[in-house]
Design an enzyme around this catalytic site. Structure first.
Site, PDB file in Angstrom:
ATOM      1  N   HIS A  93      19.489 112.037  18.867  1.00  0.00           N
ATOM      2  CA  HIS A  93      19.162 111.212  17.703  1.00  0.00           C
ATOM      3  C   HIS A  93      18.744 112.043  16.496  1.00  0.00           C
ATOM      4  CE1 HIS A  93      14.717 111.228  18.205  1.00  0.00           C
ATOM      5  NE2 HIS A  93      14.954 111.148  19.491  1.00  0.00           N
ATOM      6  N   ASP A 134      12.461 117.142  19.213  1.00  0.00           N
ATOM      7  CA  ASP A 134      12.688 115.693  19.331  1.00  0.00           C
ATOM      8  C   ASP A 134      13.207 115.153  18.005  1.00  0.00           C
ATOM      9  OD1 ASP A 134      12.715 113.069  20.135  1.00  0.00           O
ATOM     10  OD2 ASP A 134      10.558 112.826  20.151  1.00  0.00           O
ATOM     11  N   GLU A 152      16.214 106.253  16.649  1.00  0.00           N
ATOM     12  CA  GLU A 152      15.753 106.111  18.030  1.00  0.00           C
ATOM     13  C   GLU A 152      14.255 105.878  18.071  1.00  0.00           C
ATOM     14  OE1 GLU A 152      14.125 107.363  21.942  1.00  0.00           O
ATOM     15  OE2 GLU A 152      13.698 108.223  19.998  1.00  0.00           O
ATOM     16  N   GLU A 153      13.520 106.563  17.200  1.00  0.00           N
ATOM     17  CA  GLU A 153      12.060 106.586  17.320  1.00  0.00           C
ATOM     18  C   GLU A 153      11.380 105.246  17.068  1.00  0.00           C
ATOM     19  OE1 GLU A 153      10.591 108.750  18.744  1.00  0.00           O
ATOM     20  OE2 GLU A 153      11.468 110.721  18.424  1.00  0.00           O
ATOM     21  N   ASP A 197      17.747 114.267  24.887  1.00  0.00           N
ATOM     22  CA  ASP A 197      16.586 113.852  24.103  1.00  0.00           C
ATOM     23  C   ASP A 197      15.301 114.182  24.867  1.00  0.00           C
ATOM     24  OD1 ASP A 197      14.911 112.734  22.215  1.00  0.00           O
ATOM     25  OD2 ASP A 197      15.289 110.665  22.827  1.00  0.00           O
ATOM     26  N   HIS A 199       6.202 114.505  18.986  1.00  0.00           N
ATOM     27  CA  HIS A 199       5.669 113.602  17.951  1.00  0.00           C
ATOM     28  C   HIS A 199       4.478 114.181  17.179  1.00  0.00           C
ATOM     29  CE1 HIS A 199       7.385 109.782  20.137  1.00  0.00           C
ATOM     30  NE2 HIS A 199       8.297 110.694  19.903  1.00  0.00           N
TER      31      HIS A 199
END
Lengths: 467, 467
Positions: free
Chosen positions: B279, B291, B325-326, B353, B423
């Site tokens: 993503h 990520d 995606e997030e 991912d 994140h």
């Protein structure tokens, strides 16, 4: 009927034993990940002590610290094994530049190789001849080499999956380069750092002059991979550029040091010794966290994890923290010498000296039958993603112990990042991941536990053939 | 005799095919490690563009950049697939402190969770009630919660080897915590960061209010693990301390964005589609290198590595760089919707991912027979230390494609370091190792190559039983 009962008995015994092994491994891994000491010990070794070059004050501090920590574990014996070690010191920071024309200079990052002599006072400046390997020197001969600095620019082979194999393909350039170049009248050698990455860190490591007379020895330094590329690029444009470097390292007299040893005495076969070890000394540029602080604290944690998990080993389990692996191997040799003189019966030795990264498995120096025995334990290791059990190299420090029947092994962590840090200023604590280190300690403990439980006896080839 | 000849023919064909597969895999891995583009692309995505939150200018730049890079590869088709995405913005930096008595404050590190509302202007200050899980709230009830900040302090379970499993055990605290706490009159929630390490980085991630009316929504933030420990420790000493936090995030109107798609048309079965993807969007605190910049560039490199290795796939190989995606999964849903409306025949989809770390293998959402087929390829992967081929999760973006017969898979890199960065502001380029990233791209290419060569057809269970 009797035979059937015996079979049933064996079946259930095996079942129970297999369950217990799985449970014990689970306990070992859980304990290491939730309650491990490796990371805390490494923090002290790296951040409170730092680089531990043989013969240095830091190396001595590390001896005292690890001895004290082993004593806190309530082991059966903890002692220091005296060993004389070489003492090489780096001196003032090295300095080097490329000179394209008088006054036009570009500084580059170098470090003296361990064991090198100093440059003359004020440094050495000379034209450069670039080679891919010291084996190219003979063809060039004295005519082309005399009075020049030999620049050995051999990159590690990037497409080898095992980075230690790539290291093996270049390490003799560093070790022998200066001795060979001196034969043809070179005034110094500059060796490309053994690093798969392009960056600014020069990587040190041991070198030797072999039997070259003292007055013929030339200074040797490593150059960072970025600067090796730069120097090579500049030489392609102009073969007449000069290279300057100065270093003030020197070899002092040997000093007293120690291997640090702690053991749990075996409950059934106290005379059968299982060794687990790493080396306490390190190079001086970083703090030696991966090489080999990791192996030291993991070896200590093997004893602690066995005790914490309530496992009483049948054989004697001994953690040996070897001194002077990097530039002499005196600790490893001394340990083997003492073991031999005392007629000690070593059955298994495991070394961790490949970094504190995620463990993938072990390589073994043993018989096919023993390898097969170890491979039969694969299912027990599967939950921990430990999958590599192959023939291969064990470790430098335990190498001198080698004799018929002794099984040698090396922990094999993931090797991709190791040479980013190896022998360089960035071999530091923050590049060690706590969990990865702890998984390594647990994997070593698990293997030691299984070797202790099932021994290193195998059906001999003769018996197998008879079957 | 004829039967014997046929058998011999089959034997040699298989031998030749096995050799070719091994050679092709070797070429793919060598190419990736010596000539890969993944790291260079990731450098641009991370350092020239940066964090790519859905709807942001950076996300749009990433769409354009990856489209242009795919176009340079000489693929058969490259296009953008429009999709409307949510746009949530963080606003001014968050600020928080613990107040032990008036004027006695200790600042702590927090960040708003994605999708959260802002605090009232000037922030919110209240007493704190600590829980281990939102499921504890019901027992406490409105009496004990009303007017307070709920502090959900649930550590990830350290002794799980697969860190994604540990993540799964806590992620609903972050996702549902605020919605649940609001029901009992809480004025805000502070959630312990989903990080196995103790450090100062707060980790964001998506949260949802479910069907909670807008006027009942309360602000929700993550607190660093170090500060979660601090807050918990202070609460143990004094339950009456205050916690203050302010954040000014908000949800704006949806904006136009895109999935980026490139493909090589199959030479024999162009209508059978193999998808490989990651993503393109990321959270905003770091630069989204692990990520999922890693998955994006690896997916792009699968197409490049196939072309570079001279492999002409039989089936259509499509790289899909999913948007959002997030915080919405709009890209994944849109892709599946369009595929369905066009009646496209997808046979295999692989997502990366889980970070750009050393690949260990793949997990598969497929039949037992298909898993067995993949596991029969183990020997081909062994030289690359790829050993994990198990049933399991594939990926969020390819999930909506799921239907009978489609094989879904996820790349499984080593997971130990992933949640150190996930994140958080330290999900940055320097934490990605070039070789580890390239090994991942090569592993994905190798699997795609084998799936393309041998298809996803298997002997059905019925046929197996008949045998």
């Amino acid at each position: 009927m009797k035979r059937m009962l015996i079979l049933l008995f064996c079946f259930f015994t095996l079942q129970i034993s297999a369950q217990t092994d799985a449970e014990n491994l689970k306990q070992i891994f859980s304990n290491s990940l939730t309650n491990g000491m490796s990371y805390q010990w490494l923090d002290h070794l790296s951040n409170q002590i730092g680089g531990r070059l043989s013969g240095s004050l830091n190396a001595e501090k590390a001896v005292q610290y690890t001895k004290e920590e082993l004593e806190k574990l309530g082991l059966d014996n903890v002692w220091l094994q005296p060993v004389m070690v070489p003492r090489w010191v780096r001196g003032a920071p090295e300095f080097a530049y490329i000179e394209t024309s008088p006054g036009q200079t570009t500084n580059v990052n170098i470090c003296a190789l361990g064991g090198s002599v100093a440059t003359p006072n004020g440094g050495v400046k000379a034209k450069v001849i670039e080679v891919n390997s010291y084996t190219d020197l003979e063809a060039l001969g004295t005519d082309k080499i005399k009075g020049k600095i030999v620049f050995i620019n051999r990159p590690m082979q990037a497409d080898l999956i095992n980075t230690f194999e790539a290291y093996g393909g270049c390490s003799s350039e560093r070790y022998r380069g200066a001795a060979e170049a001196a034969k043809y009248g070179a005034v110094g050698t500059i060796v490309r750092s053994l690093n798969l990455r392009l960056d600014d860190y020069p990587h040190t490591g041991s070198m030797s002059y072999g039997d070259l007379p003292v007055n013929q020895r030339i200074p040797s330094a490593a150059i960072s991979t970025n600067d090796a590329e730069l120097l090579s690029g500049m030489l392609a444009l102009d073969k007449d550029i000069n290279f300057f470097f100065s270093q003030s390292c020197k070899q002092l007299a040997d000093v007293q040091s120690y291997n640090v040893i702690g053991e749990i005495t075996g409950s059934e076969f106290p005379n059968e010794i299982i060794v687990v070890g790493g080396h306490l000394d390190s190079w001086d540029l970083g703090d030696g966290s991966h090489d080999d602080g990791a192996g030291v604290v993991q070896s200590m944690d093997v004893l602690r994890l066995l005790k914490e998990s309530g496992i009483r080993p049948k054989r004697t389990i001994r953690a040996v923290l070897f001194m002077n692996e990097e530039n002499g191997l005196r600790g490893g040799r001394k340990y083997a010498e003492v073991a031999k003189s005392k007629k000690e019966n070593h059955v298994f030795a495991l070394e961790s000296d490949s970094g504190g990264f995620t463990p993938r498995g072990f390589s073994f120096d043993c018989s096919e039958a023993m390898l097969a025995k170890v491979q039969s334990w694969r299912p027990l290791f599967k939950p921990y993603l430990i999958h590599f059990f192959e023939k291969g190299y064990s470790g430098a420090d335990i190498g001198p112990l080698k004799e018929e029947g002794l099984v040698l092994a090396g922990l094999r962590p993931d090797s991709q990042r190791y040479f980013d840090h190896h022998h360089a200023a960035n071999d530091t604590f923050e590049h060690v991941n706590k969990r990865e280190l702890e998984l390594g300690a647990a994997s070593m403990t698990a293997l030691v536990y299984l070797i202790d439980a099932y021994g290193t006896q195998t059906i001999s080839n003769t018996e197998e053939l008879r079957d």
